[in-house]
Design an enzyme around this catalytic site. Sequence first.
Site, short mmCIF file in Angstrom:
data_model
loop_
_atom_site.label_atom_id
_atom_site.label_comp_id
_atom_site.label_asym_id
_atom_site.label_seq_id
_atom_site.Cartn_x
_atom_site.Cartn_y
_atom_site.Cartn_z
N CYS A 52 13.74 -26.26 -12.51
CA CYS A 52 13.16 -26.40 -11.17
C CYS A 52 14.15 -26.96 -10.16
O CYS A 52 13.92 -26.89 -8.95
CB CYS A 52 11.90 -27.24 -11.23
N HIS A 110 10.45 -29.50 -4.07
CA HIS A 110 10.07 -28.56 -5.12
C HIS A 110 8.55 -28.61 -5.27
O HIS A 110 7.93 -29.67 -5.18
CB HIS A 110 10.75 -28.93 -6.44
N ASN A 154 3.91 -22.90 -8.95
CA ASN A 154 5.28 -23.35 -9.20
C ASN A 154 6.13 -22.14 -9.58
O ASN A 154 6.03 -21.61 -10.68
CB ASN A 154 5.27 -24.38 -10.33
#
Length: 330
Positions: free
Chosen positions: A115, A255, A285
Amino acid sequence: MSKIRAAITAVGGFVPERVLSNKDIEKMVETSDAWIKSRTGISERRLLEPGQPTSFMAIRAAQDMLKNHNVSPEDIELIIFSTVTPDMLFPSTACIVQDAIGATNAWGYDLIAACSGFVFALTTGVQFIESGKHKKVLVIGADKMSSITDYSDRNNCILFGDGAACVLLEPSQDENGVMDSILHIDGKGGKYLYMLGGGSLNPPTHETVDKKMHYIFQDGQPVFKAATKGMADVSAEIMEKNGLTADDIKYLVPHQANMRIITATASRMGVGMEKVMVNIHKYGNTTTATIPLCLYEYCKEGKIQKGDNLIISSFGAGYTWGAIWVKWSI
Ligand code: UT7
């Protein structure tokens, strides 16, 4: 000689059309729209079709950038491709994209930082501009998370989606650009978020498939705690280091793993939620694509102007985390 600074001069993005809503997931595992929304902030995510690889999205994101910003593919000198879902382990997805978009003069490679992939790739790309080695660097973040998600595991299948976005780095022509970055890794966090199968440790066998080792494993709570602290700390650290206050910041670009982590980071920086870029509600996500997709969409909608201060911030598997201060250049 004055220092060369790198600037983001173009952006592109792509998300697949197919929507997987919380209501759809209610039919697949024992969960509810209300639980998912309240615990994560996610309402729906986009999924690529089976048979379409990560490069399918990345090529479209890059082509979108080339067309809308009038960039010639032959002028790109380097492609840095961040992903945890490459089309194949090799050749690199950078090579596949390079060929497809006609970047005939570029070299390139893939980079893995989960990520935090885009934050690490952007910082890496910046070095090639600042050193004077290259004048046009394409940084892509793309992940087909649906290819490694177990849709019978309610802990994980609610979280992830597919997407791709990219930025072009060039030498800055003014005082704007990528100003600073702080990056971290801590391998002790590896045991909480990983995919065991498919690498040299556990090459694919019938057994690795039967044991579901080719899917994401996440122990949510320790990752949640580490992400909340890591993202908030590093965001505050880069502001302090550069003498920035909340009033100086136009947007936090976090993020998008969980709305509660995003809110905690904003609160630690002292910025209100009106100053936070968010796309988790509609895309979930998308791993390395969350941050460039935010930049792409907010730029396209005219919400960021030249000279605006952005704090980009991420946390992911590894653990990997970091923050970047950008003065917007488009
Ligand atoms: O992007 C890379 C970094 N990743 C992250 O930052 C993700 C970090 N982790 C998280 O965002 C959260 O930990 C999750 C969203 C994954 C989970 O939320 P949580 O609030 O930590 O839930 P939990 O795991 O503590 O589970 C709470 C309860 C449990 O039930 P009991 O044991 O209290 O009866 C779970 O079984 O919620 C249950 N649960 C669910 N219920 C409905 C877990 N998943 C679900 C679900 N639907 N999908």
